[in-house]
Structure formats: C-alpha cells, structure tokens
Design an enzyme around this catalytic site. Structure first.
Site, short mmCIF file in Angstrom:
data_model
loop_
_atom_site.label_atom_id
_atom_site.label_comp_id
_atom_site.label_asym_id
_atom_site.label_seq_id
_atom_site.Cartn_x
_atom_site.Cartn_y
_atom_site.Cartn_z
N GLY A 31 86.43 25.05 27.49
CA GLY A 31 85.59 23.90 27.83
C GLY A 31 84.12 24.25 27.70
N GLU A 32 83.30 23.61 28.50
CA GLU A 32 81.84 23.83 28.52
C GLU A 32 81.13 23.33 27.26
OE1 GLU A 32 80.90 27.94 29.25
OE2 GLU A 32 82.22 28.08 30.99
#
Length: 345
Positions: free
Chosen positions: A311-312
């Site tokens: 993610g991120e």
C-alpha cells in the site's frame, strides 16, 4: 450528491499518435505496453507530444472503527504512528518517491489522533475514525459528502500548482476489510474470495476476519449503490480517494492506480462515473487476495506484478519510471527519416 463532468477519452489524435509511434526506429510494436501507454497518455492530454508535469502521490490516512473488533493483527494506533513515519521520511513510499522525484502529500482524512500543526500533515479530518460497521454505519451521509468534496478540492489545488499526473496511497489499520466488502457488494463476488490476510493474518486470524465481516454484512439493510456501500462500510480515506480520483479525471489528469485499497476506491468511483477509467494507468497487481478480482472487474492490465502488497502508493511510485519511459520514447526517440535508417518494406 456531487456531480463530476468527466469527458470520455478524446481519441481524435489516436491515429496520428500511432503513426508517430510506428515511425520510430524500431520494429512495429516492439516496445509493447510502452507503446500502448504512450498512445493512451497522448490521448488523455490530446497532444502528439505529451509531458508528465509535477507528479504527486497523495497518501490519505484514516482510522476504522472495525479495527477495534479484531479484524487486524495490528492495533489502531499504528495508523498515526505510520503517518509520523511518513512525515519523518522513513517509509517505503518516501524512499521510492524521493528516488523518482515524485512529490508526496500526506493527508489526515480521519485519523484518531491530533497531529501537530507544524508536522506538515494536511488536515482534512472528517472525524476521529469511522464507527464500527459491525453495529452501525461507518459514517453519516453528510460525512460521506464532505469526504468526497475534500478529496476533490485537494486534487484541484494540486492541479492548479501544475501537476498533470497523480497517484494515491493510503494508511489505515483494517482498511483491507472495507476494501473486501466493497468488492463483494459492488461486484457480487463471494465474500470468501474477497477477504485476504491484510497486514499478515495467519489462517486462524484470516478465518476470524472473514467471520466478523460476515456478521457485519448480515446486519446490513442498505442497497448496493457505490454511495450506500461506501457510507456504510468505507473509511474516510477510501471515500476521499474516490472523490479525489473523480476530480482528477474531470481535470484530465493521468491517474496512477495503486493496489487493493486504492482500486476499491476506483471500483466505487467507476460506478458513479464509468468515464473515470479512461484516465487510469494501473501500476501493479497486489498480492492481497481480491485485487486480481478487482482488476478483472475493471478489465485492467497492470504494468507490474512484483509480489507487493504494502500500500502507501508504493506500486504507483515504483511504476512511475515506466510511465516516464513511454512519454520519453515518444518525444525523444528518432524516426527512421530523422536517423537516416531504412524502414521495413
């Protein structure tokens, strides 16, 4: 409900772009997906010489009430702690964004924490996390509308600063649970196929997560529109990203689509306005269970399959150089005539 005026992709230059690509000093089609991407970006920008200006990845963070009910192995406070890590430059997204000269913006969409005003975190907080949808709607319809608008307003500001390509990341303990339910309800796919290990459940934890989400769904009496599903089961970061993506498409920006959570926001946004998909570049396939099902729903072919599931916005950041390569070869590679090279008969 906010309306987005998203034009279908303008293909009036598609033939000329293909001609320009075909006359480069290479066998026809030999740059594969880079050729498809160059043509796509040229159509988005309606030019034979596209440019990627001031790339930005916006990372939206928020807390989920369901996190307190046992769907994640990590405690809720990891959300704000990771936001602090972003601001200190210590996360993977910081490393990859710095490597590729991508500006990152960290947005508090609804973290259960007050960040210092000097921290650099953009405060767009709707509330201190959502309510637990095990018992009630995660947010009110007013909060949903506010989150959609704030996401769009933030993108409009970035566009006004000169950016024409944007990606999205997220941080929110338990947000894979929301994404799984969004996929289940908007695609009519069995819940068991949608629920994955998230931040690292073992088999027993995964089964418990599935059972908790099943209980939450059994109490749901709403409909299957994107708005209803996001309001009841979404997170403030997911809703804000959906609004941000819709505004980015309205502004004819290139949208870099990251993994499972971001694609869940896009899946919902595409139900609100299908034209959004014309502006998307799918950067990678996440290892999180369910992401391939989302990609299938959207008929999307991602650039990378690196076994990532962080993610991120990390998939978007890692894929950005490929997107840049597509634009660069179109603009800088010599044609057969320019290079004095004989073309095929």
């Amino acid at each position: 409900m906010i309306q987005y005026n998203i034009s279908a992709l303008n293909t009036e230059k598609a033939e000329a772009l293909q001609h320009k690509i075909d006359l480069k000093t290479k066998p026809l089609g030999s740059l594969g997906k880079l050729e498809e991407m160059a043509k796509h970006i040229g159509c988005i920008q309606n030019t034979l010489s596209p440019a990627l200006k001031k790339p930005v990845i916006m990372v939206f963070a928020a807390d989920h009430g369901i996190a307190l009910d046992g769907v994640s192995p990590y405690p809720q406070e990891v959300t704000w702690q990771m936001v602090a890590n972003f601001m200190n430059g210590g996360a993977a997204i910081n490393v990859f964004a710095k490597q590729h000269d991508i500006d990152i913006r960290i947005i508090d969409a609804g973290v259960n924490y007050d960040f210092d005003k000097s921290s650099g975190v953009l405060n767009a907080k709707i509330a201190y996390g959502t309510k637990s949808y095990l018992n009630e709607s995660a947010m009110s319809s007013e909060e949903f509308e506010k989150a959609m608008k704030r996401g769009g307003d933030l993108v409009e500001r970035i566009h006004s600063e000169g950016s024409n390509i944007i990606g999205f990341g997220e941080m929110g303990i338990a947000n894979t649970s929301s994404a799984a339910i969004i996929l289940h309800l908007l695609s009519n796919i069995e819940l068991s196929a949608c629920v994955g290990r998230g931040t690292g459940w073992d088999d027993e934890g995964l089964q418990r997560k599935y059972e908790i989400l099943g209980r939450a769904l059994s109490k749901y009496r709403g409909g299957n529109t994107a708005e209803e599903v996001l309001t009841y089961f979404g997170g403030f970061e997911i809703v804000m990203i959906a609004g941000a993506m819709l505004k980015a498409a309205e502004l004819k920006m290139c949208i870099m689509v990251d993994g499972f959570i971001i694609t869940s926001a896009l899946l919902a946004a595409s139900k609100m306005n299908p034209n959004i998909l014309d502006y998307c570049i799918f950067t990678h396939k996440s290892q999180e269970k369910g992401h391939q099902l989302m990609l299938d729903q959207l008929k999307a072919k991602p650039l990378l399959d690196m076994g990532m599931r962080l993610g991120e916005g990390t998939g978007a950041a890692v894929a950005f150089p490929l997107i840049q390569s597509a634009v660069n070869f179109l603009n800088e590679m010599a044609s057969f005539d320019e290079a004095g090279v004989s073309n095929a008969e």
